[in-house]
Scaffold this active site. Structure first.
Site, PDB file in Angstrom:
ATOM      1  CG  ASP A  79      -0.187   0.071   2.542  1.00  0.00           C
ATOM      2  OD1 ASP A  79       0.820  -0.654   2.681  1.00  0.00           O
ATOM      3  OD2 ASP A  79      -0.618   0.825   3.432  1.00  0.00           O
ATOM      4  CD  GLU A 174       4.332   0.302   6.878  1.00  0.00           C
ATOM      5  OE1 GLU A 174       5.219   0.560   7.716  1.00  0.00           O
ATOM      6  OE2 GLU A 174       3.906   1.150   6.057  1.00  0.00           O
TER       7      GLU A 174
END
Length: 406
Positions: A79, A174
């Site tokens: 991400d 994350e």
């Protein structure tokens, strides 16, 4: 595929995470990217390649020796930060950077200025990947993924390099603190691992912040302003008073190194109700606990002045400093340091002023120091990535694997 083309392909996938969806992965683009990585890992010859229902990708580089060697792992996250758009990224390679300001966007007059970001001058003569100034780049952490995948491809193409079993893991979410939520450490099956999620070339980190989130809710009372004397309670003014009670210089913009902080990251309000979202950070566990107590102390002071129940506090620990879990196995840090030196990189061991998946994974039994991915100015329009730094990071991955066999 060379590492630059691989990275440029990866940043074409929009993978911004979103803490408000209550899903894993939090956005559909991450699962699309995960499935692409699965096919790519299979195509280069890795085995046990899979993506689970939560978007976690795992794969294996099989050992090419009968000698008993430890299984190690490399991890990166898919991400990108919700701080800025990661959609329609338009990367550009500045060839043989001349050391001057870089015009990112002529139409919008967006310039990466060396006066504000002097670190870029150290890359004079190198090739640098930049954005067009309207999005982030995504080197955090698609550079890390590109480095790991390219290292695996290199080792598959060079069977003369003896190595043990290597596990690869790519995580979602994350950036919103959830990257390790559903990571199956037992299934991953490594004795230790490295996250390729650091910044500039040479970074090697085994210390990070202790981290908590805090939400302060303030209740008010709305009354017609013409008749409000001794009746109205303006929650926004009370919230502002709370914010000013925190130490003024213990904020991100005033701290560095091992200094902790309180950071107001969001604020919404009306006369009737206001909320403030904070993150609390400190490398020292005792000071970290003290900061949380201070938040509660200030909430109590607000309630003493404006009435019980005016302010409430929700605290949630997010992760802890991995140092206490890595120190007993410092050979994993020394191995990374040696490998950097062997490929011509000067190690820069320093604390992370943030966190990585490796912090939580270390507390779950997978010691996991953090290695540079090569980028600068993460989470914003001025993010950039020196190509040579990315190439060196890939070489470090290969050398670590090689040294484990030695």
């Amino acid at each position: 595929m060379n590492i630059v083309d691989r990275f440029l392909k990866y940043v074409s996938f929009p993978t911004t995470s979103d803490e408000n969806t209550n899903m894993t992965p939090s956005t559909p683009g991450q699962m699309i990217f995960a499935k692409h990585l699965v096919e790519e890992l299979k195509s280069i010859g890795l085995v046990d390649v899979e993506v689970d229902k939560n978007g976690y990708v795992m794969a294996t580089l099989p050992a090419n020796t009968t000698r008993k060697l430890p299984t190690i792992g490399f991890i990166a996250h898919m991400d990108t930060s919700p701080d800025m758009s990661g959609k329609h990224v338009k990367p550009r390679i500045v060839k043989e950077y001349d050391g001057e300001d870089i015009l990112l966007n002529e139409d919008k007059l967006i310039v990466l200025e060396t006066e504000k970001y002097p670190e870029i001058k150290q890359y004079k003569g190198q090739d640098i990947i930049v954005t067009d100034g309207t999005t982030l780049l995504g080197a955090d952490d698609k550079a890390g993924i590109a480095e790991i995948v390219s290292a695996m491809e290199f080792l598959m193409a060079h069977p003369e390099i003896e190595h043990g079993k290597v596990r690869v893991g790519f995580t979602p979410d994350e950036e919103i603190g959830q990257g390790a939520d559903h990571f199956d450490v037992k299934k991953f099956g490594a004795e230790w691992a490295y996250t390729m999620d650091g910044g500039e070339i040479g970074e090697l980190e085994f210390e990070n912040f202790n981290a908590a989130s805090a939400k302060v809710t303030v209740k008010g009372l709305n009354v017609h302003p013409g008749y409000a004397k001794h009746k109205m309670k303006n929650s926004m003014r009370i919230a502002y008073q709370f914010a000013t009670m925190l130490p003024r210089h213990e904020t991100p913009e005033h701290t560095e190194g091992y200094e902790g902080f309180y950071h107001l990251v969001g604020m919404q309000g009306s006369v009737e109700a206001s909320t403030m979202s904070y993150i609390i950070r400190d490398h020292d566990r005792a000071r970290f606990e003290s900061r949380k107590k201070e938040m509660q102390h200030l909430v109590n002071k607000i309630n003493a002045e404006f009435g019980e129940g005016t302010a409430t506090l929700e605290l949630k620990d997010q992760y802890y400093n991995m140092r206490e879990m890595v120190e007993p196995v410092m050979h994993v840090v020394e191995l990374a340091k040696l490998s950097m030196e062997q490929v011509g990189v000067v190690p820069n061991i320093k604390p992370i002023r943030g966190g990585t998946d490796g912090a939580r994974l270390s507390f779950e039994g997978l010691p996991c120091p953090n290695i540079f991915a090569g980028g600068h100015n993460f989470h914003g329009r001025f993010e950039y990535l020196p190509v040579q730094s990315m190439e060196k990071a890939m070489q470090v991955v290969v050398k670590i694997i090689e040294n484990v066999a030695r």
